[in-house]
Design an enzyme around this catalytic site. Structure first.
Site, PDB file in Angstrom:
ATOM      1  CE1 TYR A 124      -2.545  -3.408   1.160  1.00  0.00           C
ATOM      2  CE2 TYR A 124      -4.614  -1.722   0.166  1.00  0.00           C
ATOM      3  CZ  TYR A 124      -3.732  -2.891   1.094  1.00  0.00           C
ATOM      4  OH  TYR A 124      -4.533  -4.062   0.839  1.00  0.00           O
ATOM      5  CE  LYS A 171       3.545 -17.809   0.892  1.00  0.00           C
ATOM      6  NZ  LYS A 171       2.790 -19.346   1.203  1.00  0.00           N
ATOM      7  CG  ASP A 204      -0.389 -19.925   2.140  1.00  0.00           C
ATOM      8  OD1 ASP A 204       0.232 -20.023   2.868  1.00  0.00           O
ATOM      9  OD2 ASP A 204       0.193 -20.960   1.428  1.00  0.00           O
ATOM     10  CG  ASP A 228      -7.335  -5.324   2.343  1.00  0.00           C
ATOM     11  OD1 ASP A 228      -8.901  -5.345   2.484  1.00  0.00           O
ATOM     12  OD2 ASP A 228      -6.936  -4.260   0.806  1.00  0.00           O
TER      13      ASP A 228
END
Ligand code: NAD
Length: 333
Positions: A124, A171, A204, A228
């Site tokens: 972002y 991640k 995930d 988000d």
């Protein structure tokens, strides 16, 4: 004395949602002195910046705001008014509670999780460019201080609110540098909170575990993009975007807003669910110390839902204003 609160009416269905919240707040006798400030598509259409300087200055001065969703204009170079506001006010912590609501049927019973999303960094940063004519680059910006602020906010929240577990979501197996920095910071800060159980999950796997083992999760803390996505997933588990509230905190100010966007296709139809903005408003009341008004409004909202009065997204036929009036009847009854 009335609390001064900045109000952004927003774009699309935003103004209808704000009217519903105003109606319920009036019925609950909450004394708010609304200070209207402008931002969003309406500003762009009037030839002004998407978030004018006066809006930023006013929210800084007042210290608190309620914001309806704003539409991001489509087109080259258009910036998101939401991202702009969060960055300029350094609202680094986006807090999104997800919980079961009576009368809202979902497969996820006794859901009760709070998501802390870093709000100002990551992809972002809006640093994007064409590296060649056919290859685009988007830069992920992560700082140790940014990670530290959001992770500490999550642990402090857990401690103050009797929450037992904080899970860091990342991640780092793939993004070893950026997410690696988040993970190292998470592990370092977690050592300062031996009273809170903590571990980390890859994003995930976290998504899969949220829908299979939601009851073991308490507080999640993560980076901007994962936050988000995970919070929309969690909003779905709670009953949909129409019911999921949120808050943005900085060092000196706080802005409360629903998770959802401006739902532009329903503009002017008196159709969308005001619950998410109303619950964002009750989070704001709590922040203002108006705990009785918060409890009264949330009680009336739950009673309304239990009676089967619902908007279209929850399978009902109530209008936005009709739903608000039904909550007012519960408040008066
Ligand atoms: P959206 O959240 O507006 O809509 C997604 C889906 O959820 C749509 O089907 C919509 O009708 C439904 N929905 C949303 N709010 C609802 C409500 N209160 N009651 C019932 N149904 C509801 O997302 P989008 O369509 O991806 O985005 C529309 C615009 O909103 C875009 O310009 C986007 O940039 C902006 N946006 C703003 C915010 C914000 O202000 N914080 C957040 C997300 C998106």
């Amino acid at each position: 004395m009335a609390h001064k609160v900045c109000l952004i009416r927003g774009d699309g269905t935003g103004p209808e949602l704000v009217s519903a919240v105003e109606t319920v707040f009036r019925a609950a006798n909450v004394a708010i002195d609304w200070v209207e400030v402008e931002a969003g598509l309406a500003c762009v259409e009037a030839g002004k910046p998407i978030v004018p300087d006066e809006t930023i200055e006013k929210i800084r001065e007042v210290g608190i705001g309620l914001k309806a969703p704003m539409t991001t204009p489509i087109g080259k170079g258009s910036v998101s008014p939401n991202v702009t506001l969060r960055k300029r006010l350094d609202l680094y912590a986006c807090v999104r509670p997800v919980f079961s609501l009576p009368g809202v049927e979902t497969p996820f019973k006794n859901l009760d999780i709070v998501i802390f999303r870093e709000n100002t960094e990551d992809l972002y940063a809006q640093i994007e460019y064409m590296a060649t004519e056919t290859v685009a680059h988007s830069v992920k910006v992560i700082s140790e201080s940014g990670c530290e602020k959001i992770i500490r906010a999550a642990f402090e929240y857990a401690r103050k609110n009797g929450r037992k577990k904080v899970v860091g979501v990342h991640k780092a197996n793939i993004m070893k540098v950026a997410d690696g920095l988040f993970l190292r910071t998470f592990k370092r800060i977690s050592e300062e909170y031996p009273d809170i159980e903590s571990w980390d999950n890859i994003v995930d796997n976290q998504c899969m575990q949220l829908v299979t083992k939601w009851s073991i999760y308490d507080v999640l803390v993560t980076l901007n993009l994962y936050g988000d996505i995970v919070s929309d997933l969690a909003a779905g588990m709670m009953g949909g975007l129409g019911v999921a509230p949120g808050a943005n905190f900085g060092t000196n100010c706080a802005v409360f807003e629903a998770v959802h966007g401006s739902a532009p296709k329903y503009t002017g139809m008196n159709k969308v669910n005001p619950t998410a903005l109303l619950l964002s408003g009750t989070l704001m009341l709590d922040h203002l110390g108006e705990t009785k008004a918060r409890a009264d409004i949330e009680g009336a909202l739950k009673a309304t839902l239990m009676k089967g009065v619902k908007t279209y997204d929850l399978g009902g036929s109530a209008t936005t204003s009709g739903f608000a009036e039904a909550i007012c009847s519960e408040l008066k009854g």
